[in-house]
Design a protein around this motif. Structure first.
Motif, short mmCIF file in Angstrom:
data_model
loop_
_atom_site.label_atom_id
_atom_site.label_comp_id
_atom_site.label_asym_id
_atom_site.label_seq_id
_atom_site.Cartn_x
_atom_site.Cartn_y
_atom_site.Cartn_z
N MET A 1 40.55 29.35 31.39
CA MET A 1 39.78 29.34 32.62
C MET A 1 40.45 30.12 33.74
O MET A 1 39.79 30.82 34.51
CB MET A 1 39.55 27.89 33.07
CG MET A 1 38.83 27.03 32.06
SD MET A 1 37.08 27.42 31.95
CE MET A 1 36.45 26.46 33.33
N ASP A 2 41.76 30.01 33.85
CA ASP A 2 42.47 30.63 34.97
C ASP A 2 42.74 32.12 34.77
O ASP A 2 42.73 32.89 35.74
CB ASP A 2 43.81 29.92 35.20
CG ASP A 2 43.68 28.68 36.06
OD1 ASP A 2 42.61 28.50 36.67
OD2 ASP A 2 44.64 27.90 36.13
N ILE A 3 43.02 32.52 33.53
CA ILE A 3 43.53 33.87 33.28
C ILE A 3 42.68 34.66 32.31
O ILE A 3 42.30 35.80 32.58
CB ILE A 3 44.99 33.77 32.78
CG1 ILE A 3 45.92 33.49 33.97
CG2 ILE A 3 45.43 35.02 32.06
CD1 ILE A 3 47.39 33.44 33.62
N ASN A 4 42.36 34.08 31.17
CA ASN A 4 41.65 34.84 30.13
C ASN A 4 40.23 35.20 30.55
O ASN A 4 39.61 36.09 29.97
CB ASN A 4 41.63 34.06 28.81
CG ASN A 4 42.01 34.92 27.62
OD1 ASN A 4 41.95 36.15 27.69
ND2 ASN A 4 42.39 34.29 26.53
N ILE A 5 39.70 34.54 31.58
CA ILE A 5 38.37 34.84 32.06
C ILE A 5 38.26 36.30 32.50
O ILE A 5 37.21 36.93 32.36
CB ILE A 5 37.98 33.87 33.20
CG1 ILE A 5 36.52 34.06 33.61
CG2 ILE A 5 38.92 33.99 34.38
CD1 ILE A 5 35.51 33.70 32.58
N TYR A 6 39.35 36.87 33.03
CA TYR A 6 39.34 38.29 33.42
C TYR A 6 39.11 39.18 32.20
O TYR A 6 38.34 40.14 32.23
CB TYR A 6 40.65 38.68 34.08
CG TYR A 6 40.85 38.17 35.48
CD1 TYR A 6 40.24 38.80 36.56
CD2 TYR A 6 41.66 37.06 35.73
CE1 TYR A 6 40.44 38.35 37.86
CE2 TYR A 6 41.86 36.60 37.02
CZ TYR A 6 41.25 37.24 38.09
OH TYR A 6 41.45 36.80 39.36
N ASN A 7 39.82 38.87 31.11
CA ASN A 7 39.66 39.64 29.88
C ASN A 7 38.25 39.52 29.34
O ASN A 7 37.66 40.51 28.87
CB ASN A 7 40.65 39.14 28.83
CG ASN A 7 42.10 39.34 29.22
OD1 ASN A 7 42.43 40.32 29.87
ND2 ASN A 7 42.96 38.42 28.81
N ILE A 8 37.71 38.32 29.39
CA ILE A 8 36.36 38.09 28.89
C ILE A 8 35.35 38.94 29.65
O ILE A 8 34.50 39.60 29.06
CB ILE A 8 36.02 36.59 28.99
CG1 ILE A 8 36.85 35.78 28.00
CG2 ILE A 8 34.53 36.36 28.76
CD1 ILE A 8 36.80 34.28 28.21
N HIS A 9 35.46 38.94 30.96
CA HIS A 9 34.52 39.72 31.77
C HIS A 9 34.66 41.22 31.48
O HIS A 9 33.65 41.94 31.42
CB HIS A 9 34.74 39.45 33.25
CG HIS A 9 33.93 38.31 33.77
ND1 HIS A 9 32.57 38.41 33.97
CD2 HIS A 9 34.27 37.04 34.11
CE1 HIS A 9 32.10 37.26 34.44
NE2 HIS A 9 33.12 36.41 34.53
N LEU A 10 35.88 41.69 31.32
CA LEU A 10 36.08 43.11 31.05
C LEU A 10 35.42 43.51 29.74
O LEU A 10 34.71 44.53 29.65
CB LEU A 10 37.58 43.42 31.01
CG LEU A 10 37.98 44.89 30.84
CD1 LEU A 10 37.37 45.77 31.92
CD2 LEU A 10 39.50 45.02 30.83
N ALA A 11 35.61 42.70 28.71
CA ALA A 11 35.01 42.99 27.40
C ALA A 11 33.48 42.94 27.48
O ALA A 11 32.79 43.83 26.94
CB ALA A 11 35.52 42.00 26.36
N LEU A 12 32.94 41.94 28.12
CA LEU A 12 31.49 41.78 28.19
C LEU A 12 30.84 42.92 28.98
O LEU A 12 29.77 43.41 28.62
CB LEU A 12 31.13 40.44 28.83
CG LEU A 12 31.45 39.20 28.02
CD1 LEU A 12 31.19 37.94 28.84
CD2 LEU A 12 30.64 39.15 26.72
N ALA A 13 31.48 43.33 30.06
CA ALA A 13 30.92 44.40 30.88
C ALA A 13 30.93 45.74 30.14
O ALA A 13 30.08 46.59 30.39
CB ALA A 13 31.68 44.52 32.19
N LEU A 14 31.86 45.91 29.23
CA LEU A 14 31.93 47.15 28.46
C LEU A 14 31.04 47.11 27.22
O LEU A 14 30.40 48.13 26.89
CB LEU A 14 33.38 47.42 28.02
CG LEU A 14 34.35 47.84 29.12
CD1 LEU A 14 35.78 47.86 28.56
CD2 LEU A 14 33.98 49.21 29.69
N PHE A 15 30.97 45.96 26.55
CA PHE A 15 30.37 45.92 25.22
C PHE A 15 29.27 44.88 25.03
O PHE A 15 28.64 44.85 23.97
CB PHE A 15 31.46 45.68 24.17
CG PHE A 15 32.60 46.66 24.25
CD1 PHE A 15 32.39 48.01 23.97
CD2 PHE A 15 33.88 46.25 24.60
CE1 PHE A 15 33.44 48.92 24.05
CE2 PHE A 15 34.93 47.15 24.67
CZ PHE A 15 34.71 48.50 24.40
#
Length: 332
Positions: A177-191
């Motif tokens: 919730m605190d950190i990996n959410i950034y990675n999740i958003h980056l992946a979703l916005a790209l793919f």
């Protein structure tokens, strides 16, 4: 935009710096749990009004938008009250701990004729746009690794059995919730949405994920998202394609500082990395400029795109949290 803030952490300090030069945004009020803290924070940032009563602040007719940067577990109830009061909301990540709550907030915003946005910085930056526009340089992407690993200043206390919000399941803490959410958003916005999601958490003594690896599987590609609060690493994201590799410096943290492209067989052909990024300054300013445009122009297309992005992230969180909680239950 006549803005009020909730929260007094470093992220709010950065917000003040980021919006300082944006025409059309004025912070008119701040909230904290005590008036002494609220007044001190207001004085620090030269804000005229200070509140220690949320209902009173939400009733202030001068305020049209509320920026919420409180602990994760307070995001949903505070956003709900703001929307019910007819205020627009800019809600820090993670938006809510479940898609059901997120949908409720979006429905409430529509009912009251206002908008609600998730404040997730990386996908609003110019360098994200440059990466997305040039993604075809790498050909077919096969593997991506996004790493946001930052040793928490609260981890030592946690290991001494002193639990603060960051490691408290009841406060929606944890690495996902605190950190990996950034990675999740980056992946979703790209793919976009993956075909499957698998979360491999490292669980602490109270069942919280102190770190974890989230695997997002697409038809012909894997994206590995690493988030850690119990260890550190370079804030680097990489995308490996058949025709080359992208390296995104601080992409995982949301800053998107630099984007480099490495052609294939670089050493053999004496080729140098190609920088496709720009010096974008304070990364947090771009999301606020986008939100300002959406609100002032009532840009429904922009708003729906932000909403879609948030709901995709909520789908990922629902799946990953269910897997984390099941593992914690099995070990209890």
């Amino acid at each position: 935009m006549k803005l009020a803030t909730i929260g007094s952490g470093s992220i709010v300090d950065l917000m003040f710096k980021s919006i300082a030069d944006i025409d059309g945004i004025d912070v008119v009020a701040v909230y904290s749990r005590t008036m002494d803290k609220a007044r001190a924070f207001a004085d620090k940032h030269h804000v005229p009004k200070a509140y220690d009563d949320l209902d009173a602040m939400f009733g202030d007719p001068e305020i049209d938008t509320v920026y919420i940067a409180s602990p994760n577990s307070l995001h949903y109830p505070q956003a709900k009250k703001a929307l019910e009061a007819g205020k627009n909301v800019i809600l820090e990540k993670p938006f809510t701990p479940s898609r059901r709550q997120a949908e409720e907030l979006f429905e409430l915003a529509e009912k009251n004729g206002v908008m609600i946005f998730e404040a997730i910085t990386n996908i609003h930056t110019p360098n994200f746009g440059l990466l997305k526009d040039n993604l075809s340089m790498a050909g077919e992407i096969r593997e991506g690794v996004f790493n946001f690993s930052q040793y928490s200043s609260r981890y030592k206390k946690y290991m001494d059995f002193i639990v603060e919000n960051a490691f408290n399941p009841k406060m929606d803490g944890g690495a996902l919730m605190d950190i990996n959410i950034y990675n999740i958003h980056l992946a979703l916005a790209l793919f976009g949405m993956p075909e499957s999601v698998t979360y491999f958490p490292v669980l602490g003594w109270n069942g919280i994920d102190t770190s974890g690896v989230l695997m997002m599987q697409y038809p012909h590609m894997n994206i590995t998202c690493i988030g850690s609060k119990d260890s550190s690493a370079d804030y680097l994201a990489t995308l490996q394609g058949e025709q080359g590799t992208f390296r995104i410096v601080n992409g995982s943290t949301g800053r998107m500082n630099d984007v480099f492209f490495t052609p294939p067989q670089r050493e053999m052909e004496k080729q140098e990395d190609i920088q496709i990024s720009v010096d974008q300054g304070l990364h947090m300013s771009y999301e606020f400029m986008d939100f300002l445009v959406a609100l002032n122009e009532q840009n429904k297309e922009m708003y729906e795109a932000c909403k879609k992005q948030t709901l995709m992230a909520e789908d990922i969180l629902d799946q990953a949290l269910a897997q984390r909680n099941a593992l914690a239950a099995s070990r209890a």
